[in-house]
Write a protein that holds these residues in place. Structure first.
Motif, PDB file in Angstrom:
ATOM      1  N   ALA A   1      -1.204   6.557 -12.328  1.00 34.45           N
ATOM      2  CA  ALA A   1      -0.553   5.998 -13.243  1.00 34.45           C
ATOM      3  C   ALA A   1      -0.770   4.706 -13.446  1.00 34.45           C
ATOM      4  O   ALA A   1      -0.213   3.908 -14.249  1.00 34.45           O
ATOM      5  N   SER A   2      -1.109   3.992 -11.950  1.00 35.20           N
ATOM      6  CA  SER A   2      -1.275   2.436 -12.268  1.00 35.20           C
ATOM      7  C   SER A   2      -2.606   2.016 -11.579  1.00 35.20           C
ATOM      8  O   SER A   2      -3.748   2.284 -12.537  1.00 35.20           O
ATOM      9  N   ASP A   3      -2.841   1.508 -10.360  1.00 38.25           N
ATOM     10  CA  ASP A   3      -4.037   1.007  -9.992  1.00 38.25           C
ATOM     11  C   ASP A   3      -5.238   1.971  -9.289  1.00 38.25           C
ATOM     12  O   ASP A   3      -6.176   1.487  -9.067  1.00 38.25           O
ATOM     13  N   GLY A   4      -4.491   3.347  -9.041  1.00 35.09           N
ATOM     14  CA  GLY A   4      -5.549   4.148  -8.526  1.00 35.09           C
ATOM     15  C   GLY A   4      -5.709   3.841  -7.027  1.00 35.09           C
ATOM     16  O   GLY A   4      -6.598   4.680  -6.147  1.00 35.09           O
ATOM     17  N   LEU A   5      -4.919   2.818  -6.200  1.00 38.07           N
ATOM     18  CA  LEU A   5      -5.261   2.497  -4.808  1.00 38.07           C
ATOM     19  C   LEU A   5      -4.179   3.535  -3.978  1.00 38.07           C
ATOM     20  O   LEU A   5      -3.175   3.659  -4.296  1.00 38.07           O
ATOM     21  N   ILE A   6      -4.809   3.840  -3.187  1.00 43.56           N
ATOM     22  CA  ILE A   6      -4.333   4.759  -1.899  1.00 43.56           C
ATOM     23  C   ILE A   6      -4.715   4.051  -0.467  1.00 43.56           C
ATOM     24  O   ILE A   6      -5.943   4.101  -0.402  1.00 43.56           O
ATOM     25  N   THR A   7      -3.799   3.984   0.267  1.00 41.74           N
ATOM     26  CA  THR A   7      -4.081   3.425   1.613  1.00 41.74           C
ATOM     27  C   THR A   7      -3.850   4.585   2.795  1.00 41.74           C
ATOM     28  O   THR A   7      -2.892   5.256   3.047  1.00 41.74           O
ATOM     29  N   MET A   8      -5.259   5.135   3.205  1.00 41.17           N
ATOM     30  CA  MET A   8      -5.471   6.008   4.409  1.00 41.17           C
ATOM     31  C   MET A   8      -4.845   5.510   5.574  1.00 41.17           C
ATOM     32  O   MET A   8      -5.466   4.582   6.195  1.00 41.17           O
ATOM     33  N   ALA A   9      -3.621   6.297   6.214  1.00 39.37           N
ATOM     34  CA  ALA A   9      -3.088   5.366   7.478  1.00 39.37           C
ATOM     35  C   ALA A   9      -3.503   6.404   8.394  1.00 39.37           C
ATOM     36  O   ALA A   9      -3.982   7.476   8.116  1.00 39.37           O
TER      37      ALA A   9
ATOM     38  N   GLY B   1       0.821  -1.334   0.005  1.00 36.79           N
ATOM     39  CA  GLY B   1       0.150  -0.034  -0.007  1.00 36.79           C
ATOM     40  C   GLY B   1       0.955   1.006   0.060  1.00 36.79           C
ATOM     41  O   GLY B   1       1.864   1.503   0.684  1.00 36.79           O
ATOM     42  N   ARG B   2       0.302   2.180  -0.684  1.00 39.38           N
ATOM     43  CA  ARG B   2       0.867   3.525  -0.661  1.00 39.38           C
ATOM     44  C   ARG B   2       0.260   4.271   0.517  1.00 39.38           C
ATOM     45  O   ARG B   2      -0.949   4.457   0.365  1.00 39.38           O
ATOM     46  N   LEU B   3       1.189   4.963   1.564  1.00 37.83           N
ATOM     47  CA  LEU B   3       0.649   5.340   2.477  1.00 37.83           C
ATOM     48  C   LEU B   3       0.376   6.794   2.698  1.00 37.83           C
ATOM     49  O   LEU B   3       1.319   7.553   2.096  1.00 37.83           O
ATOM     50  N   PHE B   4      -0.565   7.188   2.798  1.00 42.03           N
ATOM     51  CA  PHE B   4      -1.305   8.706   3.131  1.00 42.03           C
ATOM     52  C   PHE B   4      -1.747   8.722   4.409  1.00 42.03           C
ATOM     53  O   PHE B   4      -2.816   8.630   4.837  1.00 42.03           O
ATOM     54  N   PRO B   5      -0.652   9.082   5.429  1.00 37.85           N
ATOM     55  CA  PRO B   5      -1.064   9.152   6.761  1.00 37.85           C
ATOM     56  C   PRO B   5      -1.577  10.475   7.320  1.00 37.85           C
ATOM     57  O   PRO B   5      -1.150  11.517   6.810  1.00 37.85           O
ATOM     58  N   LEU B   6      -2.472  10.507   8.000  1.00 40.99           N
ATOM     59  CA  LEU B   6      -3.353  11.855   8.691  1.00 40.99           C
ATOM     60  C   LEU B   6      -3.531  11.421  10.222  1.00 40.99           C
ATOM     61  O   LEU B   6      -3.324  10.343  10.792  1.00 40.99           O
ATOM     62  N   PRO B   7      -3.667  12.666  10.841  1.00 40.78           N
ATOM     63  CA  PRO B   7      -3.635  12.586  12.237  1.00 40.78           C
ATOM     64  C   PRO B   7      -5.047  11.933  12.711  1.00 40.78           C
ATOM     65  O   PRO B   7      -4.921  11.406  13.857  1.00 40.78           O
TER      66      PRO B   7
END
Length: 234
Positions: A54-62, A20-26
């Protein structure tokens, strides 16, 4: 708030890379079944979004663990659970920022961060098993699920603006939406603590999520208790 009512875009766990590509928020920002708007402006997350699109459109909200503030620009600790989502709409501004609509797909556990580090963080993910209500359970369980749904929908109706669209959404939640989707929309929308949101994000059992929500807002877990009441175990 926005729920995804049509059939979700296909997600095949058998072909998922497990990274997963991690997009962390508080705090918890995304739940499965819910569409979340995001404004992406930090350089590292703009790079993440560009790669995802550019690939699968997946983002993991951490979720950043407590005490993240001194090391926000680095790699502060993360909570164990997150939400794997898919970009279903995006717009890139002239400044190079992104406005996204992210549909929550699955609960995940963050298992191991990957090296070498890129502009953004990545982790191996474990999909959390989802236990949804079914028609094959016993009659008592069916009654409880119906009661839980009724109470959760009643709580949500106070958050829905009036009009035909609101009536259609309320009808869908009451009749056709999966219990897990109803619970996740409530968890996303109701004014509950960040700690409870994180606990609900990590809970794969839809019935248990409903119970936890109703307990938190002071509502009974079921209004279908038999009379006379059952004896307690003491």
């Amino acid at each position: 708030m926005s729920a995804w009512m049509p059939a979700d875009p296909p997600f095949d766990p058998d072909t998922f890379s497990g990274v997963g590509r991690l997009f962390p928020l508080p705090q918890v920002a995304a739940f499965p079944h819910v569409v979340t708007p995001l404004h992406v402006f930090e350089e590292r997350y703009v790079a993440l979004t560009t790669e995802a699109l550019a690939s699968d459109g997946l983002i993991t909200m951490a979720v950043l663990a407590p005490g993240w503030e001194p090391d926000y620009a680095g790699r502060p600790p993360l909570s164990e659970v997150g939400c794997l989502g898919k970009v279903i709409s995006h717009h890139k501004t002239p400044e190079g920022r992104y406005n996204l609509l992210l549909l929550g797909l699955r609960r995940v556990r963050l298992k191991e961060e990957l090296d070498p580090p890129l502009a953004y963080r990545r982790s191996r993910l474990e999909l959390i098993h989802e236990q949804e209500s079914t028609s094959s359970v016993d009659a008592e369980s069916v009654r409880e699920q119906q009661s839980l749904r009724k109470q959760i929908v009643s709580l949500l109706q106070g958050k829905i603006a009036g009009g035909a669209a609101a009536e259609e959404l309320a009808h869908t939640l009451s009749c056709t939406a999966a219990l897990g989707a109803v619970a996740d929309l409530a968890a996303h929308s109701l004014p509950i603590s960040s700690e409870l949101k994180l606990r609900l994000l990590g809970e794969g059992d839809a019935v248990q999520r409903c119970r936890l929500l109703l307990e938190a807002v002071g509502a009974p877990a079921s209004d279908d208790e038999p009379f006379p009441p059952r004896f307690s175990n003491n």
